[in-house]
Design an enzyme around this catalytic site. Structure first.
Site, mmCIF file in Angstrom:
data_model
loop_
_atom_site.group_PDB
_atom_site.id
_atom_site.type_symbol
_atom_site.label_atom_id
_atom_site.label_comp_id
_atom_site.label_asym_id
_atom_site.label_seq_id
_atom_site.Cartn_x
_atom_site.Cartn_y
_atom_site.Cartn_z
ATOM 1 N N ASP A 56 0.681 -14.135 2.834
ATOM 2 C CA ASP A 56 0.248 -13.278 1.734
ATOM 3 C C ASP A 56 -1.241 -12.978 1.888
ATOM 4 O O ASP A 56 -2.066 -13.909 1.919
ATOM 5 C CB ASP A 56 0.512 -13.974 0.395
ATOM 6 N N HIS A 72 2.569 -9.484 0.483
ATOM 7 C CA HIS A 72 2.447 -9.624 -0.966
ATOM 8 C C HIS A 72 3.421 -8.661 -1.639
ATOM 9 O O HIS A 72 3.264 -7.434 -1.549
ATOM 10 C CB HIS A 72 1.010 -9.332 -1.413
#
Length: 545
Positions: A325, A354
């Site tokens: 992420d 993400h």
């Protein structure tokens, strides 16, 4: 072209030529699709505590065999993060409903409308979608379309002033303030009392959902919750300097939102100072601290940290994170936390970016499908548990009724016994019979004690109705409802049409200009232009009971 090849195609019949060319093109297409879909499969890492709930979910969702296979060209974290905003989205029609809060503020609920679909059942699951902090319904059309196809009622929650809605009070909802969400959930439960309510949040919207679940605990009125790409150490992320492009984009979008509502907020804060901030600490200090009366940023995050009350979360919760992420560090994921609570489940993948988790061709979200499967599994587990509790209560009531009937029959038999040989006057009372028997030197006949029926007692859901019953394990206790809801009155104004992006919306803040079209349903100007079309119903009053 060689003469032989030209002669071959000239002699070849036209239909056969078309079939041969189509076969070649089809083979090339299948080959390219296999190349796009060719990716190393990956089983997500699962972190949880053993419990009947998690055992049912793992078996129902097949999580131990559920693979995540992103294509090679989707393997990079930035591609996974940016591509969902670029890909074409399914066509979804929303019906916007403005809901008035207790302080006359307004939030927008975008209900998914499927004119050609069959009418939803009363017990159909309601999916409450919480988009990211600066996003709206257009950013979550994928899961809305999929959930609606599964028979769910889908509604998107837009914070005050977000999603192209107007701001009628000089107040914006802070990062972890669940007061507006609480009133929305109450309204949905009153509108559809028999339907379970599931909530799915994305990115920065996960902070609001986790704050709500922790603050209200077993009375959250939600059946299940799911978070995609949540950030756990939010104060550390937003208190430090901006370190990546994504945080800069988020800051710019927040300042753009603030600029749109400058007229409404100019009476309570210095808008120019907030707009000129270039880090989240300065923005929070100049925006949310004056609105909520916080002295500094530390006090603000102490009251808005999403995991401040994580120990009180009793609703089943699924969290999905990826180790790559770009906005949240993998070191901030509290793996041990999910091993302590029986209603928590964490799925971690090595790739996914993400809020991406795209796989296949055309790309589809693996996380969206998992969240919907998890919600359906928890709803099924909850329904079975509730049914078993009702059967147990009915069985105990039948046993109690049998005892009462037997006792009543024994008392009637004692009263209708034959006359005592020592008395010629009518039936003797129990004391006289007992005294006569003693006089005759015979032992008194034992009689069954009369069982008095106990007063009716309301048995709480999830509890045991008998003293000898075994207390259910905490892991199998699923909280759907909670204590009685206080009576509240809400006003809603409904609009039908396609939701447009905030850049296309030409609405402005009417707070300072004197337009009361949203706060006064009887206003003559209440049917003026709105972000989505013309008002259809401007006098809908619903009460929470």
């Amino acid at each position: 072209m060689p003469l032989e090849v030209t002669y071959f195609f000239s002699v070849l019949p036209f239909p056969l030529f078309v079939a041969l060319l189509g076969s070649v093109l089809l083979s090339v297409g299948v080959f390219l699709k296999n190349i796009f879909n060719m990716a190393p499969t990956e089983l997500p890492g699962l972190y949880y505590r053993e419990s009947p709930l998690n055992a049912h979910v793992l078996a129902k969702c097949k999580l131990k065999e559920r693979q995540f296979s992103p294509c090679p060209w989707l393997g990079h974290r930035h591609v996974q993060t940016l591509l969902p905003a670029i890909l074409p989205k399914p066509d979804v029609t929303f019906e916007r409903e403005y809901l008035q809060m207790r302080d006359k503020g307004v939030v927008a609920l975008d209900w998914v409308v499927c004119p050609q679909a069959k009418p939803k059942k009363r017990r159909a699951t309601v999916l409450l979608v919480l988009p990211a902090l600066t996003d709206g319904a257009l950013s979550v059309t994928g899961i809305c379309h999929t959930a609606s196809g599964r028979g769910m009622r889908v509604v998107v929650f837009n914070r005050r002033g977000h999603g192209g809605s107007v701001l009628t009070t000089p107040r914006l909802q802070s990062f972890g303030d669940p007061s507006d969400l609480r009133q929305v959930v109450k309204y949905i439960r009153q509108r559809l009392p028999k339907a379970p309510v599931a909530a799915v949040a994305y990115g920065t919207g996960c902070g609001l959902l986790m704050s709500y679940l922790g603050e209200f605990g077993s009375s959250a009125l939600l059946t299940v919750g799911a978070c995609i790409s949540p950030c756990y150490d939010v104060p550390l992320r937003f208190s430090s300097a901006i370190s990546n492009l994504y945080d800069l984009v988020l800051l710019v979008r927040l300042k753009t939102l603030l600029f749109r509502h400058a007229k409404a907020l100019s009476t309570v804060l210095e808008v120019d100072k907030a707009v000129s901030a270039w880090n989240f600490s300065d923005l929070d200090l100049s925006l949310f601290c004056p609105l909520y009366g916080y002295q500094d940023v530390e006090q603000f995050w102490e009251m808005n940290n999403p995991i401040r009350d994580v120990d009180d979360i009793e609703v089943p919760l699924l969290c999905i994170n990826s180790l790559d992420d770009p906005t949240c560090q993998c070191a901030d994921i509290p793996f041990d936390l999910f091993k302590c609570y029986p209603n928590f489940l964490l799925a971690v993948t090595s790739k996914g970016g993400h809020c991406g988790f795209l796989e296949g061709f055309p790309p589809k979200s693996w996380a969206d499908s998992l969240c919907l499967d998890y919600a359906e599994a928890v709803v099924e587990f909850t329904a079975k548990s509730t049914q078993q509790q009702q059967q147990q209560q009915q069985k105990e009531q039948q046993q109690l009724q049998v005892k009462v009937n037997e006792s009543s029959a024994a008392a009637l038999m004692a009263e209708d016994a034959p006359l005592s040989p020592h008395s010629g006057r009518g039936p003797a009372s129990p004391t006289s019979r007992k005294r006569s028997s003693s006089t005759a030197g015979q032992p008194a006949e034992p009689t069954d004690p009369v069982v008095q029926p106990s007063p009716t007692k309301r048995i709480p859901t999830g509890g045991s109705s008998s003293a000898n019953a075994t207390e259910p394990a905490p892991s199998s206790s699923i909280h759907i409802g909670g204590p009685d809801i206080c009576t509240e009155s809400f006003k809603s104004y409904r609009v039908r049409g396609n939701i447009r992006s905030s850049s296309e919306s030409d609405t402005t803040d009417e707070l300072s200009s004197g337009d009361e079209s949203l706060s006064d349903p009887s206003s003559e100007t209440s049917s003026n232009h709105s972000p989505c079309g013309e008002y259809m119903d401007l006098s809908v009053d619903r009460s929470i009971s």
